[in-house]
Every structure is written in structure tokens, then in C-alpha cells.
Scaffold this motif. Sequence first.
Motif, short mmCIF file in Angstrom:
data_model
loop_
_atom_site.label_atom_id
_atom_site.label_comp_id
_atom_site.label_asym_id
_atom_site.label_seq_id
_atom_site.Cartn_x
_atom_site.Cartn_y
_atom_site.Cartn_z
N ASN A 166 98.85 82.23 87.11
CA ASN A 166 97.92 82.85 88.40
C ASN A 166 96.60 82.11 88.08
OD1 ASN A 166 97.46 84.21 86.04
ND2 ASN A 166 97.28 86.05 87.01
N GLY A 167 96.07 81.31 87.27
CA GLY A 167 95.16 80.67 87.13
C GLY A 167 94.62 79.70 86.33
N ILE A 168 93.51 79.16 86.32
CA ILE A 168 93.01 78.00 85.27
C ILE A 168 91.86 78.75 84.51
CG2 ILE A 168 91.49 75.96 84.77
CD1 ILE A 168 92.51 75.34 87.87
N SER A 169 92.05 78.68 83.06
CA SER A 169 91.22 79.12 82.01
C SER A 169 90.17 78.23 81.48
CB SER A 169 91.91 80.19 81.16
OG SER A 169 92.84 79.25 80.50
N GLY A 170 90.40 76.98 81.47
CA GLY A 170 89.59 76.07 81.00
C GLY A 170 90.10 74.68 81.14
N VAL A 171 89.19 73.69 80.97
CA VAL A 171 89.63 72.18 80.43
C VAL A 171 89.10 71.65 79.39
CG1 VAL A 171 89.65 71.72 83.05
CG2 VAL A 171 87.44 71.58 81.78
N THR A 172 89.77 70.61 78.95
CA THR A 172 89.17 69.88 77.76
C THR A 172 89.01 68.60 77.99
OG1 THR A 172 90.52 71.47 76.00
CG2 THR A 172 89.70 69.21 75.23
N ILE A 173 87.48 68.48 77.57
CA ILE A 173 86.89 66.81 77.67
C ILE A 173 87.04 66.21 76.40
CG2 ILE A 173 84.97 65.53 78.31
CD1 ILE A 173 84.42 68.07 80.25
N LEU A 174 87.41 64.89 76.41
CA LEU A 174 87.40 63.80 75.32
C LEU A 174 86.23 63.18 75.54
CD1 LEU A 174 88.71 62.41 72.87
CD2 LEU A 174 90.22 60.98 74.54
N ALA A 175 85.81 62.99 74.35
CA ALA A 175 84.31 62.38 74.45
C ALA A 175 84.15 61.70 72.87
CB ALA A 175 83.27 63.09 74.72
N LYS A 176 83.36 60.59 72.67
CA LYS A 176 83.09 60.00 71.57
C LYS A 176 81.76 60.91 71.04
CE LYS A 176 84.83 55.59 72.59
NZ LYS A 176 85.79 55.68 71.59
N ALA A 177 81.65 60.92 69.76
CA ALA A 177 80.52 61.52 68.93
C ALA A 177 79.39 61.29 69.28
CB ALA A 177 80.83 61.16 67.34
N GLU A 178 79.20 59.95 69.87
CA GLU A 178 77.75 59.67 70.23
C GLU A 178 77.44 59.82 71.44
OE1 GLU A 178 80.40 56.00 70.44
OE2 GLU A 178 80.09 57.50 69.08
N GLN A 179 78.45 60.47 72.18
CA GLN A 179 78.40 60.87 73.72
C GLN A 179 78.10 62.42 73.99
OE1 GLN A 179 81.99 59.60 75.06
NE2 GLN A 179 81.38 57.57 75.70
N LEU A 180 78.40 63.27 72.80
CA LEU A 180 78.23 64.68 72.76
C LEU A 180 76.90 65.31 73.36
CD1 LEU A 180 80.31 65.70 69.52
CD2 LEU A 180 81.04 65.83 72.00
N GLU A 181 75.94 64.77 72.54
CA GLU A 181 74.50 65.21 72.86
C GLU A 181 74.19 65.01 74.62
OE1 GLU A 181 72.64 67.40 71.31
OE2 GLU A 181 74.13 67.25 69.82
N THR A 182 74.47 63.87 74.83
CA THR A 182 74.33 63.51 76.44
C THR A 182 74.86 64.46 77.09
OG1 THR A 182 73.84 61.09 75.84
CG2 THR A 182 74.21 61.81 78.26
N LEU A 183 76.21 64.70 76.77
CA LEU A 183 77.09 65.52 77.75
C LEU A 183 76.66 67.12 77.57
CD1 LEU A 183 80.58 64.15 77.20
CD2 LEU A 183 79.23 63.74 79.30
N LYS A 184 76.25 67.47 76.43
CA LYS A 184 75.68 68.92 76.12
C LYS A 184 74.39 69.02 76.99
CE LYS A 184 75.63 70.49 72.15
NZ LYS A 184 75.26 70.94 70.64
N ALA A 185 73.39 68.24 77.05
CA ALA A 185 72.17 68.23 78.02
C ALA A 185 72.63 68.30 79.14
CB ALA A 185 71.44 66.86 77.68
N LYS A 186 73.81 67.44 79.83
CA LYS A 186 73.81 67.42 81.16
C LYS A 186 74.75 68.97 81.56
CE LYS A 186 77.58 65.24 84.43
NZ LYS A 186 76.47 64.74 85.32
N LEU A 187 75.81 69.45 80.75
CA LEU A 187 76.31 70.53 81.02
C LEU A 187 75.46 71.99 80.91
CD1 LEU A 187 80.01 69.55 79.82
CD2 LEU A 187 79.08 69.75 82.04
#
Length: 307
Positions: free
Chosen positions: A173-194
Motif C-alpha cells: 500500500n505504499g512506497i517507504s523509500g529509495v536507495t541511490i547508488l553513488a561513488k564515494a567522491e559523489q556523496l558530498e555533492t549529492l548531500k549538498a543537493k538533497l
Amino acid sequence: MNASFGIDHPLLATHDIEGLRNRLISLGFNMTAIGKHPWGTSTSLAMFDGCLLEIMGIYDETLIDEVPAGEFRFGRHVFEHLQQREGVALSALHSTDSVQDAATAQKAGFTVSGYLEFGRDVTLPDGSADRTKTTLALLPDLDFPRLSFFLCQQHRPELIYVPEWLEHPNTVNGISGVTILAKAEQLETLKAKLTGLYGGASPLNGGFSVQTANGQMSVQTLDAIQAEFGTLPSDIAESATPSIVAMDLVYQNATTFEVWVAKSSMNLSSTASGRYATQPQDTANVILRFGLIDTVSKNYAVRKSRR
């Protein structure tokens, strides 16, 4: 129900929409008939209260440049990603006001390329006919194109969230989350974005998570994701572009869900967390992980208390 910027529906792009639809039906989903968008994509949905599971294919390559939103062409975006591999090509975030929400996203650093408006004819359970009205605000990401978003506002939600259409034999009855695969060097950029959109991040093994109005977005490196799900296909594991590789869904009745797992045409396995999960090749390169709704909520509460 959902609220603005909550996870609404990642688009599972597939070369074989009929085959994927049939596999999901065998797992107990109530899937809509395959419909068509004016920009060449075909679609089938499993609808929940405030969000949905959508699978998408291409029915006419000659239409993929039709109905642009600024420089963004929805059909071409899906088509080009399918040429690389199946998987999530872009994801919808819930919107209650597409113009206001787009302005909020823009202030958070997202690019708004334009808007699309469309509708589809529906026949309601009582036999009456009507037509939906939807506005999309496109937020393409040139750096991480598979993490492009669009805001989805349903102007007539009563024609979408029809009680009879929200019932699935497997009790999902619903969605509770998603998992995104990223490289270690991309984490900070994605963190800032989200975090610009969702606020503070919480640490996870190999990454971080943010809380949306409808479920978590978890961003993790390959080792952390494979510790939960097992080995990913090489074309996903070796991709240089971050992407959604798993989606969490919740069910209400464990006994009923297990009956559908046993008779499904798909081979589900248990993850490290003990939840059921599909094989990526069966569900368009995106693992669908299933958990009992109360258990998933408690696990999330435990993880938060330990931080």
C-alpha cells in the motif's frame, strides 16, 4: 497521503512493459492497463494513496521530441536512458502546487526547465467517465541525469486515488523509500543537493539519508548496498552515474504477501535486513524491497535513535 517533495513515483523504464507488467501482476499488484503519453512513452501503474509504482516503455520513437518543456524532452530522456540500460530514468516528487514548489526547488539550487500539462480519460468504478489533469515541473540534472526529478501535481486527485484502485491483492500500500547508488567522491555533492531541499542528512553505512514527506532517500556506495542486497549487475555496479537501484514498498499483511511471493513468476530472496526483494533483472534493473509496514517503521525509528 503525500505532501510536497515526498517520493511520488520513480519511473522504471523497461524494454518490455508488457512482460514487466505481467510479472508484477503475478506478484499481486493491481496494475492499470497500458496507456500512452503524447511524447511516445507507454505506462502502467500500481496506485497507492498519494504515490504509485510506474513502469514505462517507448511505444513510438517518432514522438519522443514532442511536447518539450523548455529544452527538456521527456520522451527523449527516457528513450536515451533505455539505450544505455533499463532502470530509473527520472523520478517524480509529489507536488500540491507545481509553480510554488518549483520556485522552492529553484531556490534550493535545482534547475527548472519548464512545465508539461496533460490529462487522460478514466472510467470510474461506477461506470462514469472523466478526465484527469496533471502538471509536471521538470527539474533536469545535467551532472547526474538519472537523478533528474519532476514535480507532479494532480489537479483532480479524486480521479487518481480511487479507493478501489488502491487495493492490491498482495496488500502492498505504499512506497517507504529509495536507495541511490553513488561513488564515494559523489556523496558530498549529492548531500549538498538533497539537503538544500530536505534539510539535514543522517549518516548511513557508506553514505547518508534524507527524510522526505513520503519515505527516505538513502545514498550509499556500492559496498554498502551490496551488503544488503547482494551483488548488483555489472552494468549498474560499474556505472559512473548515480542512480536509484532499489525501492522500498510496504505491505499490510505478511501472510497474504508471502502467499503471493510463493506463487509469483518472480524469484524473490531475503536481504540482509530480512525483507523480501526482487532480482534486478526481473524488475527493470531496480530491486523492489518489501517489508511489513509496522516493521519498516520500527526499524527506521531504531536507526534514528542510534545516531
